[in-house]
Scaffold this motif. Structure first.
Motif, mmCIF file in Angstrom:
data_model
loop_
_atom_site.group_PDB
_atom_site.id
_atom_site.type_symbol
_atom_site.label_atom_id
_atom_site.label_comp_id
_atom_site.label_asym_id
_atom_site.label_seq_id
_atom_site.Cartn_x
_atom_site.Cartn_y
_atom_site.Cartn_z
ATOM 1 N N ARG A 180 0.761 -1.199 -0.107
ATOM 2 C CA ARG A 180 0.058 0.170 0.095
ATOM 3 C C ARG A 180 0.803 1.305 -0.055
ATOM 4 O O ARG A 180 0.488 2.257 -0.683
ATOM 5 C CB ARG A 180 -0.944 -0.047 1.128
ATOM 6 C CG ARG A 180 -1.980 1.231 1.436
ATOM 7 C CD ARG A 180 -2.796 1.194 2.593
ATOM 8 N NE ARG A 180 -3.415 2.249 2.832
ATOM 9 C CZ ARG A 180 -3.161 3.380 3.534
ATOM 10 N NH1 ARG A 180 -1.946 3.282 4.072
ATOM 11 N NH2 ARG A 180 -4.132 4.509 3.603
ATOM 12 N N LEU B 234 0.874 5.178 -2.125
ATOM 13 C CA LEU B 234 0.251 6.197 -1.547
ATOM 14 C C LEU B 234 0.276 7.411 -2.215
ATOM 15 O O LEU B 234 -0.496 8.419 -1.995
ATOM 16 C CB LEU B 234 0.930 6.351 -0.097
ATOM 17 C CG LEU B 234 0.486 5.495 0.972
ATOM 18 C CD1 LEU B 234 1.081 5.691 2.165
ATOM 19 C CD2 LEU B 234 -1.105 5.749 1.354
ATOM 20 N N ALA C 86 -2.712 9.685 -7.344
ATOM 21 C CA ALA C 86 -3.829 10.700 -7.323
ATOM 22 C C ALA C 86 -5.036 10.197 -6.382
ATOM 23 O O ALA C 86 -5.724 10.828 -5.838
ATOM 24 C CB ALA C 86 -4.000 11.195 -8.683
ATOM 25 N N ASP C 87 -5.708 9.129 -7.210
ATOM 26 C CA ASP C 87 -6.876 8.370 -6.488
ATOM 27 C C ASP C 87 -6.713 7.644 -5.513
ATOM 28 O O ASP C 87 -5.936 6.663 -5.296
ATOM 29 C CB ASP C 87 -7.428 7.554 -7.612
ATOM 30 C CG ASP C 87 -8.830 7.314 -7.345
ATOM 31 O OD1 ASP C 87 -9.051 7.187 -6.045
ATOM 32 O OD2 ASP C 87 -9.704 7.259 -8.198
ATOM 33 N N GLU C 88 -6.944 8.219 -4.208
ATOM 34 C CA GLU C 88 -6.690 7.652 -2.945
ATOM 35 C C GLU C 88 -7.434 6.155 -2.752
ATOM 36 O O GLU C 88 -6.999 5.436 -1.948
ATOM 37 C CB GLU C 88 -7.459 8.475 -1.726
ATOM 38 C CG GLU C 88 -6.571 9.763 -1.761
ATOM 39 C CD GLU C 88 -7.293 10.942 -0.738
ATOM 40 O OE1 GLU C 88 -8.248 10.392 0.005
ATOM 41 O OE2 GLU C 88 -7.052 11.910 -0.771
ATOM 42 N N ARG C 89 -8.198 5.741 -3.634
ATOM 43 C CA ARG C 89 -8.825 4.396 -3.594
ATOM 44 C C ARG C 89 -7.670 3.500 -3.814
ATOM 45 O O ARG C 89 -7.934 1.996 -3.273
ATOM 46 C CB ARG C 89 -10.121 4.208 -4.512
ATOM 47 C CG ARG C 89 -11.190 5.247 -3.949
ATOM 48 C CD ARG C 89 -12.432 5.214 -5.059
ATOM 49 N NE ARG C 89 -11.991 5.690 -6.135
ATOM 50 C CZ ARG C 89 -12.797 6.128 -7.256
ATOM 51 N NH1 ARG C 89 -14.301 5.808 -7.216
ATOM 52 N NH2 ARG C 89 -12.345 6.667 -8.303
ATOM 53 N N PRO D 120 -4.494 2.837 -3.231
ATOM 54 C CA PRO D 120 -3.765 2.161 -2.146
ATOM 55 C C PRO D 120 -4.751 1.281 -1.043
ATOM 56 O O PRO D 120 -4.354 0.225 -0.909
ATOM 57 C CB PRO D 120 -2.976 3.079 -1.455
ATOM 58 C CG PRO D 120 -3.656 4.497 -1.997
ATOM 59 C CD PRO D 120 -4.304 4.209 -3.256
ATOM 60 N N ASP D 121 -5.819 1.795 -0.727
ATOM 61 C CA ASP D 121 -6.711 1.131 0.026
ATOM 62 C C ASP D 121 -7.403 -0.176 -0.475
ATOM 63 O O ASP D 121 -7.371 -1.154 0.073
ATOM 64 C CB ASP D 121 -8.031 2.315 0.461
ATOM 65 C CG ASP D 121 -7.522 3.331 1.018
ATOM 66 O OD1 ASP D 121 -5.983 3.369 1.654
ATOM 67 O OD2 ASP D 121 -8.032 4.312 1.416
ATOM 68 N N LEU D 122 -7.786 -0.155 -1.913
ATOM 69 C CA LEU D 122 -8.307 -1.173 -2.635
ATOM 70 C C LEU D 122 -7.116 -2.307 -2.606
ATOM 71 O O LEU D 122 -7.489 -3.528 -2.351
ATOM 72 C CB LEU D 122 -8.833 -0.839 -3.869
ATOM 73 C CG LEU D 122 -10.116 -0.104 -3.672
ATOM 74 C CD1 LEU D 122 -10.775 0.319 -4.870
ATOM 75 C CD2 LEU D 122 -11.175 -0.632 -2.931
#
Lengths: 285, 653
Positions: free
Chosen positions: A150, A154, A157-160, A162-164
Motif C-alpha cells: 500500500r 500512496l 492521485a486516486d486515494e482508492r 492504495p486502499d483497495l
C-alpha cells in the motif's frame, strides 16, 4: 476424490448428545465470561431505572456510553481477565470438537471415551497451538505485506488505489486463513485415527487438502456462508425486535433467537466436520 | 447594532460613537462583490480593515510573495499611536514558538512542522503619515516573548484619530510549513490560511485585541473588503474566499482575482489534482473542490448543504454572500480539513467515509455553521472560544438531529449514537466544570477545551432548550444572530438577548455556567414505602371536625431528590407504584434536597428524576433513578453471552 457424503452408520443420538454438549459448554463458558461484566453493569445504576437495562439499547446510545464511560476501569479489568479465560475455554472447546468427530465416525469407537480422550486430546491441543502460531504468522505476514505494498501506491492521485490494494491483499490473507481452518479440521479428523502416528495424520490431512482443495473448501465455505447468513438474519431480526421498547417478551424472544443462532452455527460446523471426517475416512481406505 | 449593556456607560458611549463612525466609514468605496447586503444599509458590514493584495505562489519552494495595500479605519472612540499585526505563520518558524514550545499543549495534531514556515514583512509605509516607513518601528517579537513573532507591534510616528483612515503599503514573503494544522503544503497541495500580515482589531475603547498565536486559539479580526489577485502555476485548481471576478492563463501561470465584501479573513487553496463540482443552493453558488475518488463524499457534501443551508438561513438569518467554497483536502493533507474561513470551509474524511459513517456530513454541518458563529458573528475566538465553537456545536447538534434523527452522530450495524451521547462522553473526559468563557490559552489541553468549549456549551444550550423550550432558545439565537450580524459580540451581548427572550431565571443558570463553570447533578436516594398506621392515641374528638382520616390501608412513600452543584434547573420526577400507576411530581430546583412524597393505595417501587432526559448537562445520569428491587440486567446478559459464545467459536484453535 470420492463424493463427500454424510456417513450413514452412526448413532444419531450420540451426535445429538455431542452437539448439545458443545452448546452447553459454550453457554456455560460464555456465562462465566459475561457474569462479571453483567454485575458491573448492574451495579452502575442502570438497573434502578424503571426500564432496567433496556435503557442501554435505546436509540442514540446515551445511557450505553454513560455506563461504558463511568465503568470503564472496571470493565477493562474484567475484559483483561476474560481474555485469559477465553484462551483457556478456546482450548477446552477442542475436546467438544473431538466429541463431535467421535460421534460422527462411521464405525463405533473401539476404545472407551476416557481412553480415547487421553490419547487424542494432547494431540489436538498441540494441533491447536500450531494452528494459532501459523495463523499469527500469517496475519503478521499479511498485514506487513499489505501495508508495504500500500505504501508504494500512496502517492497515487486516486486515494482508492492504495486502499483497495490493501483490502485485496487482506482478502487473500483471509482466504489463506480459511485454508488453514480447513487443513486443521481435516488433520483433526485424521488425528482421531489411532492406527496412524501424528506426523502421518498431518501428512494425510495435508495430502487430502492438496488432492481435493475445491470440494473441501467448497464444503467449508458453504458451511461458513450459511453461518454468516444465520448471524446476519439473527442480527436483523433482533434489531427489528428493539428490546429497548416495552415488553418482557422482546427480551425473551431475543434470548431465544440468539441461542437458536448459536445452536445453528454449531450444527453447521457439525455438518462441515462430518465432511472432513468422511474425507479422512475415505483416505484411510 | 450592539445594545449598550447595563452599568457600562463607557461602552455605551463607545457604541454610539461607533455607530456614527460606521456611517462615516461606510461611505467610502463601492461594494466589491455581489453580496446580498447593501453597504450602509441596516446590519451592513462596516469595512474597517480592507485588503487589496496581489500574491504569487512558488509551488516548488512553497513561498508566497505578496504586496498590496491595507486600508484601515480607526473605528474606535480613541486615538491610537500603534498598530498590531498578527503574523500567524511565524508560529511554524521554529520549535520554540508559543505554538510549538510545549509538547503538552501542542495543537490538535500534536506535531511540529518538519519544513518551517514563516512570514516576513518587507515593506510597510503609511500614506497618511507622509509615507513614513514603519518597518524600522516594527518590533521583532511578540510582547514579552523574544522567541515568538506572531504578534508584532508597530509604533506610529503620530496618532491616528477616531474615524481617520490609514493606508498602508505593504510587501511581504510567506513560506508555508508542511501542514500540521490548517495551513501549509503537502506535496503539491497548498492551503494558504493566515498567509498575509493581518491587522489585529482595535476595540471601541481604543485597546488592541492582540495575542500571540496559541495552539488552542483561533483568530479575531475586523470586517473589511478584500480584493485579492492570486498568481499560481497554470495546472493548479484554485479555490478561495469570495467571488471570482477574473481568471486568465498565460505563460504557464493562472492569475485569478477574487473579491469579498464584509469578511474578516481570506484563505485559498491550490492543487493540480482537485476535481470540481458546482451547484446553486437558494441564491448561493457552491464551489466544491475534492480529491479524485471522493465522488460519493462530494455528493454527500452537496446533499448536506442542500438541507442545512436553508435550515441555518431560517434559524440564524440568511447567508449573505454570493459564494461558498467547500474544500475537501486529500488524505495526505488531512490537517487542512475541518476548518472555517469566511465563505470558504474545509471538510475532510477518507474516500470511503460516507459509505459507513456520517463524518463527512457532520463536518460539513459544523463548518457551515461557522459561517454564522465566527463569520457573521465575528467573536474573539482567542478570548471567548465558546461563542463560536460552543454555539456552533449546538447549531450542529440541532441540524444533525433534523437531518438524521436520534442516531444523529452514527448509525452502523444497528448501533446508533446521538450527538448528545458523544458530547457527554467528551465532557466527561474532563469531568471538572471549567467556566465556558475561559480564553483558549487558559485550557490545560485541547481535550479540556473540547470538553468544555464544544461539548459543555452545546449540552448547556440543549438543556436550556429542553427545559425552557426549544422555540424560545431558537428565537433567542435568531435575535442574537440578527442583532450582532457583522459585529463582534461578547458573552454579555449573548446573555442580554437570552434574558430578553428567556427571562432572568433561565439566564441565571446560563450565566453561572458561562462565567463560574457551575454544573449540576440530580440524585435520587432512599426510596421508602410504609403502610400508613390507623390514627390512634389522644386524638381530638371526632365532633371537633379535626380528626385525621382513617389510613384505609394506604401507603406513604417518599424519595429524596438531591441537587448537587449550583445550577438550578427545574425537574420532573416520576414515581411508579407497585400497581403500575405513574405519578408525576415537579421540583423547581430550589434548595439542596426535595423530599418527594406520595400517598396511595399502592407503594411506590420506582422513582426517576428527569425521566425524559432533558438535563443533558448533568454530571451523572446513572444516579437519577432508585428502585426497590432492581432486576437482573437480562438484556445485557443475553448480548454478552451471545457475543462470547460466538467468540469461542471463532477463536477455536
Amino acid at each position: 476424490m470420492t463424493e463427500l457424503t454424510w456417513p450413514r452408520a452412526r448413532s444419531r443420538r450420540r451426535i445429538a448428545r455431542a452437539i448439545l454438549a458443545t452448546y452447553a459448554f459454550r453457554l456455560g463458558a460464555a456465562w462465566l465470561l459475561a457474569l462479571p461484566v453483567v454485575h458491573t453493569i448492574a451495579a452502575s445504576g442502570i438497573s434502578r431505572f424503571p426500564e432496567g437495562d433496556k435503557k442501554l439499547f435505546e436509540s442514540g446510545g446515551l445511557y450505553l456510553l454513560e455506563v461504558l464511560q463511568r465503568e470503564q476501569a472496571t470493565l477493562f479489568a474484567h475484559l483483561f481477565s476474560a481474555a485469559g479465560l477465553l484462551l483457556l475455554f478456546s482450548f477446552m472447546g477442542l475436546g467438544f470438537d473431538w466429541l463431535q468427530l467421535r460421534a460422527l465416525r462411521s464405525t463405533p469407537p473401539s476404545q472407551p471415551l476416557s481412553s480415547d480422550a487421553a490419547w487424542v486430546l494432547p494431540r489436538l491441543v498441540l494441533l491447536g497451538a500450531l494452528t494459532w502460531l501459523v495463523r499469527a504468522v500469517l496475519l503478521i505476514v499479511t498485514l506487513t505485506l499489505a501495508m508495504t505494498v500500500r505504501s508504494y501506491f500512496l502517492t497515487a492521485a486516486d486515494e482508492r488505489i492504495p486502499d483497495l490494494i490493501f483490502l485485496g491483499l487482506l482478502a487473500l490473507g483471509l482466504l489463506a486463513q480459511v485454508g488453514i481452518s480447513v487443513l486443521r479440521d481435516v488433520v483433526s479428523a485424521s488425528l482421531a485415527d489411532r492406527d496412524i502416528g501424528r506426523s502421518q495424520a498431518y501428512l494425510r490431512g495435508f495430502g487430502l487438502l492438496m488432492r481435493h482443495p475445491l470440494s473441501l473448501v467448497t464444503r467449508y465455505a458453504s458451511s461458513g456462508t450459511a453461518t454468516l447468513a444465520v448471524l446476519a438474519i439473527c442480527a436483523a431480526v433482533v434489531a427489528q425486535l428493539d428490546v429497548a421498547r416495552a415488553g418482557a417478551w422482546r427480551t425473551g424472544l431475543s434470548v431465544a433467537l440468539h441461542q437458536t443462532a448459536v445452536l445453528l452455527t454449531i450444527l453447521l460446523r457439525t455438518y462441515w466436520l462430518s465432511g472432513a471426517l468422511r474425507a479422512a475416512e475415505l483416505a484411510r481406505r | 447594532m450592539p445594545q449598550p449593556r447595563p452599568g457600562s456607560a463607557a461602552r455605551g458611549i463607545g457604541t454610539v460613537l461607533a455607530t456614527l463612525l460606521s456611517a462615516a466609514v461606510t461611505s467610502w468605496g463601492a461594494p466589491l462583490a455581489a453580496e446580498r447586503f447593501s453597504v450602509g444599509g441596516p446590519n451592513a458590514p462596516t469595512p474597517v480593515a480592507s485588503y487589496t493584495l496581489r500574491a504569487r505562489l512558488d509551488s516548488n519552494t512553497h513561498a508566497i510573495t505578496g504586496e498590496g495595500t491595507i486600508r484601515w479605519v480607526n473605528a474606535s472612540a480613541a486615538s491610537t499611536d500603534e498598530l498590531y499585526f498578527h503574523l500567524y505563520l511565524n508560529a511554524f518558524k521554529h520549535n520554540q514558538t508559543v505554538f510549538n514550545r510545549s509538547a503538552f499543549t501542542r495543537a490538535r495534531s500534536g506535531r511540529v512542522s518538519q519544513h518551517w514556515g514563516h512570514i516576513d514583512i518587507r515593506r510597510l509605509t503609511a500614506r497618511e503619515l507622509g509615507g513614513a516607513d514603519l518597518l524600522p518601528h516594527l518590533e521583532q517579537h511578540s510582547p514579552g516573548d523574544p522567541l515568538d513573532a506572531t504578534d508584532l507591534r508597530v509604533a506610529l510616528p503620530s496618532p491616528v484619530a477616531p474615524g481617520s483612515v490609514l493606508t498602508l503599503d505593504i510587501a511581504w514573503e510567506s513560506v508555508l510549513p508542511d501542514i500540521i494544522e490548517r495551513t501549509g503544503f503537502s506535496r503539491d497541495f497548498h492551503f494558504a490560511g493566515q498567509w498575509f500580515p493581518k491587522l489585529a482589531r482595535l476595540e471601541q475603547d481604543g485597546t488592541w485585541s492582540h495575542f500571540t498565536f496559541h495552539p488552542h486559539a483561533e483568530f479575531y479580526a475586523d470586517f473589511g473588503d478584500y480584493d485579492v489577485t492570486l498568481d499560481v502555476p497554470e495546472a493548479m485548481h484554485l479555490g478561495a474566499t469570495g467571488h471570482r471576478v477574473e481568471e486568465t492563463v498565460s505563460d504557464g501561470r493562472r492569475v485569478v482575482q477574487q473579491r469579498a465584501s464584509g469578511v474578516h479573513d481570506f484563505a485559498w487553496t491550490a492543487w493540480p489534482a482537485f476535481e470540481e463540482q458546482h451547484a446553486r443552493i437558494l441564491e448561493t453558488d457552491i464551489h466544491l473542490l475534492y480529491p479524485p475518488g471522493h465522488g460519493r463524499n462530494a455528493e454527500r457534501t452537496l446533499d448536506t448543504l442542500r438541507f442545512v443551508l436553508p435550515l441555518f438561513n431560517s434559524r440564524y438569518g440568511p447567508y449573505p454572500y454570493a459564494d461558498l467554497t467547500v474544500v475537501h483536502p486529500p488524505r495526505h493533507a488531512g490537517a487542512a480539513g475541518g476548518m472555517e474561513y469566511p465563505t470558504l470551509i474545509t471538510t475532510g474524511g477518507a474516500w470511503h467515509a460516507s459509505y459507513w459513517s456520517r463524518a463527512v456530513e457532520l463536518v460539513t454541518v459544523h463548518e457551515l455553521g461557522h459561517q454564522w458563529f465566527y463569520g457573521l458573528l465575528a467573536t474573539n475566538e482567542q478570548r471567548w472560544p465558546f461563542l463560536d465553537e460552543g454555539l456552533n456545536s449546538y447549531a450542529e447538534s440541532v441540524a444533525a438531529e433534523a437531518l438524521f434523527g436520534a442516531a444523529s452522530a452514527s448509525d452502523l450495524l444497528g448501533f446508533s449514537l446521538s450527538s448528545e451521547a458523544l458530547r457527554r462522553a467528551s465532557m466527561q473526559l474532563e469531568p471538572h466544570a471549567a467556566p465556558l468563557a475561559l480564553p483558549a490559552s487558559d485550557f490545560v489541553s485541547f481535550a479540556e477545551l473540547a470538553g468544555v468549549v464544544y461539548s459543555r456549551t452545546a449540552l448547556l444550550f440543549t438543556t436550556v432548550a429542553n427545559v425552557y423550550g426549544a422555540a424560545e432558545v431558537d428565537a433567542a439565537l435568531l435575535r442574537y444572530a440578527q442583532r450582532y450580524r457583522f459585529r463582534h459580540p461578547e458573552p454579555e451581548d449573548l446573555l442580554l438577548v437570552l434574558t430578553e427572550v428567556l427571562g432572568e431565571p433561565a439566564v441565571k443558570d446560563i450565566r453561572a455556567a458561562i462565567h463560574q463553570g457551575h454544573g449540576v447533578n440530580y440524585v435520587a436516594r432512599d426510596l421508602r414505602s410504609a403502610l400508613m398506621a390507623e390514627p390512634r392515641g389522644m386524638l381530638p374528638a371526632a365532633e371537633a371536625g379535626v380528626a385525621p382520616a382513617s389510613a384505609g390501608g394506604r401507603f406513604e412513600s417518599r424519595v429524596d431528590v438531591h441537587r448537587q452543584g449550583e445550577l438550578q434547573f427545574p425537574v420532573d420526577i416520576l414515581l411508579i407504584t407497585a400497581s403500575g400507576e405513574h405519578v408525576w411530581k415537579y421540583w423547581n430546583g430550589d434548595g439542596r434536597v426535595e423530599m418527594v412524597s406520595h400517598v396511595g393505595a399502592s407503594p411506590v417501587v420506582s422513582a426517576v428524576v428527569d425521566p425524559k432526559g432533558s438535563i443533558v448537562i448533568e454530571e451523572n445520569l446513572l444516579d437519577n433513578a432508585v428502585r426497590q428491587h432492581p432486576p437482573f440486567p437480562v438484556n445485557t446478559l443475553d448480548r454478552l453471552v451471545y457475543a462470547f459464545q460466538l467468540l469461542l467459536g471463532v477463536l477455536a484453535p
